[in-house]
Design an enzyme around this catalytic site. Sequence first.
Site, short mmCIF file in Angstrom:
data_model
loop_
_atom_site.label_atom_id
_atom_site.label_comp_id
_atom_site.label_asym_id
_atom_site.label_seq_id
_atom_site.Cartn_x
_atom_site.Cartn_y
_atom_site.Cartn_z
N ASP A 98 0.86 -1.18 0.29
CA ASP A 98 -0.18 0.00 0.15
C ASP A 98 0.83 1.55 -0.02
O ASP A 98 0.35 2.31 0.85
CB ASP A 98 -0.92 -0.06 1.43
CG ASP A 98 -0.45 -0.72 2.27
OD1 ASP A 98 0.72 -0.62 2.36
OD2 ASP A 98 -0.82 -0.94 3.71
N GLU A 120 -0.59 -9.04 -0.97
CA GLU A 120 -0.95 -8.70 0.40
C GLU A 120 -2.07 -7.78 0.11
O GLU A 120 -2.86 -6.63 0.06
CB GLU A 120 0.11 -7.75 1.45
CG GLU A 120 -0.76 -7.81 3.01
CD GLU A 120 0.55 -6.38 3.21
OE1 GLU A 120 0.83 -5.28 3.37
OE2 GLU A 120 1.88 -7.24 4.11
N GLU A 134 -2.00 4.84 3.28
CA GLU A 134 -1.74 3.98 3.37
C GLU A 134 -3.54 3.66 2.69
O GLU A 134 -3.61 2.62 1.67
CB GLU A 134 -1.12 3.25 3.79
CG GLU A 134 -0.01 2.55 3.98
CD GLU A 134 1.16 4.32 4.63
OE1 GLU A 134 -0.04 5.11 5.28
OE2 GLU A 134 2.21 4.31 4.48
N HIS A 213 6.89 4.94 12.39
CA HIS A 213 7.37 6.19 10.72
C HIS A 213 5.68 6.23 10.67
O HIS A 213 6.19 6.90 9.54
CB HIS A 213 7.80 5.01 10.29
CG HIS A 213 7.31 4.24 9.58
ND1 HIS A 213 7.20 2.97 10.05
CD2 HIS A 213 6.71 3.90 8.35
CE1 HIS A 213 6.06 2.03 9.76
NE2 HIS A 213 6.27 2.96 8.42
N ARG A 215 2.74 8.17 9.44
CA ARG A 215 2.25 10.09 9.20
C ARG A 215 1.85 9.97 10.30
O ARG A 215 1.39 11.51 10.30
CB ARG A 215 1.75 9.98 7.38
CG ARG A 215 3.26 10.08 6.42
CD ARG A 215 2.96 10.41 5.03
NE ARG A 215 4.02 10.59 4.22
CZ ARG A 215 4.46 10.02 4.11
NH1 ARG A 215 5.00 8.71 4.57
NH2 ARG A 215 5.44 10.59 3.15
N HIS A 245 13.97 5.77 12.30
CA HIS A 245 13.22 5.33 10.97
C HIS A 245 14.04 6.81 10.25
O HIS A 245 14.07 7.70 10.76
CB HIS A 245 11.78 5.13 10.31
CG HIS A 245 11.12 5.62 9.49
ND1 HIS A 245 11.25 6.33 8.11
CD2 HIS A 245 10.82 4.44 8.40
CE1 HIS A 245 10.98 6.51 6.98
NE2 HIS A 245 10.33 4.64 7.36
C1 UD1 Z 1 6.74 4.93 3.26
C2 UD1 Z 1 5.16 4.45 3.12
C3 UD1 Z 1 4.51 3.11 4.10
C4 UD1 Z 1 5.49 2.30 4.73
C5 UD1 Z 1 6.61 2.63 4.59
C6 UD1 Z 1 7.74 1.76 5.41
C7 UD1 Z 1 4.51 5.70 1.77
C8 UD1 Z 1 2.81 6.73 1.31
N1 UD1 Z 1 4.24 5.72 2.77
O1 UD1 Z 1 6.88 5.50 4.21
O2 UD1 Z 1 3.63 2.90 3.36
O3 UD1 Z 1 4.93 1.93 5.86
O4 UD1 Z 1 7.53 3.78 4.00
O5 UD1 Z 1 9.02 1.96 5.61
O6 UD1 Z 1 5.04 5.58 0.36
N2 UD1 Z 1 13.97 7.73 4.18
C9 UD1 Z 1 15.76 7.85 4.00
N3 UD1 Z 1 16.57 6.75 3.32
C10 UD1 Z 1 15.53 5.70 3.13
C11 UD1 Z 1 14.35 5.55 3.25
C12 UD1 Z 1 14.02 6.72 3.69
O7 UD1 Z 1 16.44 9.31 4.45
O8 UD1 Z 1 16.44 4.36 3.08
C13 UD1 Z 1 13.84 9.08 3.95
C14 UD1 Z 1 13.80 9.72 3.06
O9 UD1 Z 1 14.21 11.66 3.63
C15 UD1 Z 1 12.35 10.11 2.75
C16 UD1 Z 1 11.45 10.42 3.52
O10 UD1 Z 1 12.46 9.59 4.87
O11 UD1 Z 1 12.17 11.15 2.09
C17 UD1 Z 1 10.25 9.51 3.55
O12 UD1 Z 1 10.37 8.07 2.82
P1 UD1 Z 1 8.48 7.83 2.38
O13 UD1 Z 1 9.21 6.72 1.14
O14 UD1 Z 1 8.24 9.20 1.74
O15 UD1 Z 1 7.55 7.67 3.40
P2 UD1 Z 1 8.06 6.75 5.08
O16 UD1 Z 1 7.65 7.38 5.37
O17 UD1 Z 1 8.99 5.77 4.70
N1 UDP Z 2 12.51 -3.60 10.09
C1 UDP Z 2 13.59 -4.07 9.20
N2 UDP Z 2 14.74 -3.09 10.31
C2 UDP Z 2 14.58 -2.40 11.17
C3 UDP Z 2 13.07 -2.34 11.28
C4 UDP Z 2 11.85 -2.95 10.72
O1 UDP Z 2 14.59 -5.21 9.03
O2 UDP Z 2 15.31 -1.31 11.36
C5 UDP Z 2 11.68 -4.96 8.77
C6 UDP Z 2 10.21 -5.51 9.66
O3 UDP Z 2 10.92 -7.19 10.14
C7 UDP Z 2 9.62 -5.75 8.91
C8 UDP Z 2 9.52 -4.27 7.73
O4 UDP Z 2 10.87 -3.85 7.81
O5 UDP Z 2 9.32 -7.12 7.87
C9 UDP Z 2 8.20 -3.72 8.33
O6 UDP Z 2 9.15 -2.44 7.94
P1 UDP Z 2 8.26 -1.87 8.02
O7 UDP Z 2 8.10 -0.83 9.43
O8 UDP Z 2 8.72 -0.01 7.72
O9 UDP Z 2 7.00 -0.79 7.26
P2 UDP Z 2 5.28 -1.20 7.62
O10 UDP Z 2 4.94 -2.49 7.16
O11 UDP Z 2 4.61 -0.52 8.53
O12 UDP Z 2 5.03 -1.08 5.82
#
Ligand code: UD1
Ligand code: UDP
Length: 374
Positions: A98, A120, A134, A213, A215, A245
């Site tokens: 999602d 999923e 999501e 993490h 929003r 995160h």
């Molecule tokens: C996204 C997903 C969320 C999921 C989450 C898993 C959307 C809208 N949200 O949220 O559903 O649960 O990922 O973690 O798609 N960033 C880094 N390095 C990384 C990843 C992220 O620096 O490897 C930082 C960057 O500043 C980036 C910000 O995190 O712009 C937000 O990343 P984004 O993918 O937009 O949203 P998440 O909050 O990670």
């Molecule tokens: N995870 C990881 N390292 C971390 C935190 C989470 O590998 O430091 C893994 C966790 O085991 C799970 C996945 O990341 O499989 C979940 O991702 P996240 O919580 O970012 O997203 P969500 O599941 O809420 O979309």
Amino acid sequence: MPIRTLFLFGTRPEAIKLCPVLRHLKSTPDLFDVKVCVTAQHRQMLDQVLAAFHVTPDVDLDLMLPGQSLFQSSSRILAALEPVFANLKPELAIVQGDTTTTLCGALAAFYARVPIGHVEAGLRTWDMAQPFPEEMNRVLTGRLADIHFAATPWAAANLHREGVPPERTHVTGNSGIDAVLYVRDGLANGTLSSGVDWSFLNPAKRLILVTAHRRESFGAGFERICLALNRLASRDDVEIVYPVHPNPNVQDPVNRLLANRPNIHLIPPLDYIPFVDLRRRAYLLITDSGGVQEEGPSLGKPILVLREKTERPEAVEAGTVKLVGTDENRIVSEAEILLDDPDLHARMGRVHNPYGDGHASTRISAAIRSFLRK
Ligand code: UD1
Ligand code: UDP
């Protein structure tokens, strides 16, 4: 001829849940010609998973921007996918979950007139604000998809109520459980190692492992979560490890309110194998993550969930997950109940995992073959 199958993903959880599936499909090259395109909506956290599962993408769009907005990520992902479909000419596209990549991947496949498989499928809270964005992403992806892989009968029933024909819906289990069981068992039998030195942990204290993490919790919600963690850390029988995160909306409050506090270790996101390993050592998990909720029962750990609503009611019903929202007092009191009642703690950890048995990838592969035959 093998079916040209394009896996599209971009974030950590999509990668964890799709790597087992794409590896399974790759094991039958006479049936599937698998290509992998990553948007890299996440960069470091995606690369951590690709390395753990030894997956090298065929196309890496490298689209992450620091602090990206939903407008930025969705518009850039959709635009970048047009040439990918034009060049690779897939006959089937697979998306998961999602996220922004999920929705944009499904929309791009629809525009390219390529059938879509959604892994999923069918999770719902029926509240478009929780989780945001999501819930809308998965509703729209479900509308776009042609074949739906639901983790549980509940998720499949949600799709049927929305008019998805039962023959397009397959209950497969969650492929995230394939991943966690593979790593859990590999760590237990010594074929995998986390490679992390955990000696900074105090064996005399009980470990609370935290991730957050979402929003909808940015701002006041995160402030309350941090205040609650601070209060829990004041107990001298616990220590908290929080892999933070990288989203700036998370980093800012967490570092401001929790850095350099006794009994709290703020660390970067852990690679997947060490994260499984650390959960084996934890007493309690506090999280707002979807995937962490699903994996909990396979690791025998109770979970307090920092959300008001969940799209994963099976774990609540099974008794392994409790919703505590982001109220400071509620988080502290529910954690203290589990810290002070080892019997309740043991009961919550001893639960059959409703999300899967480790064979979702096999079922997804069989379902795709039956879909393509029809
Ligand atoms: C996204 C997903 C969320 C999921 C989450 C898993 C959307 C809208 N949200 O949220 O559903 O649960 O990922 O973690 O798609 N960033 C880094 N390095 C990384 C990843 C992220 O620096 O490897 C930082 C960057 O500043 C980036 C910000 O995190 O712009 C937000 O990343 P984004 O993918 O937009 O949203 P998440 O909050 O990670
Ligand atoms: N995870 C990881 N390292 C971390 C935190 C989470 O590998 O430091 C893994 C966790 O085991 C799970 C996945 O990341 O499989 C979940 O991702 P996240 O919580 O970012 O997203 P969500 O599941 O809420 O979309």
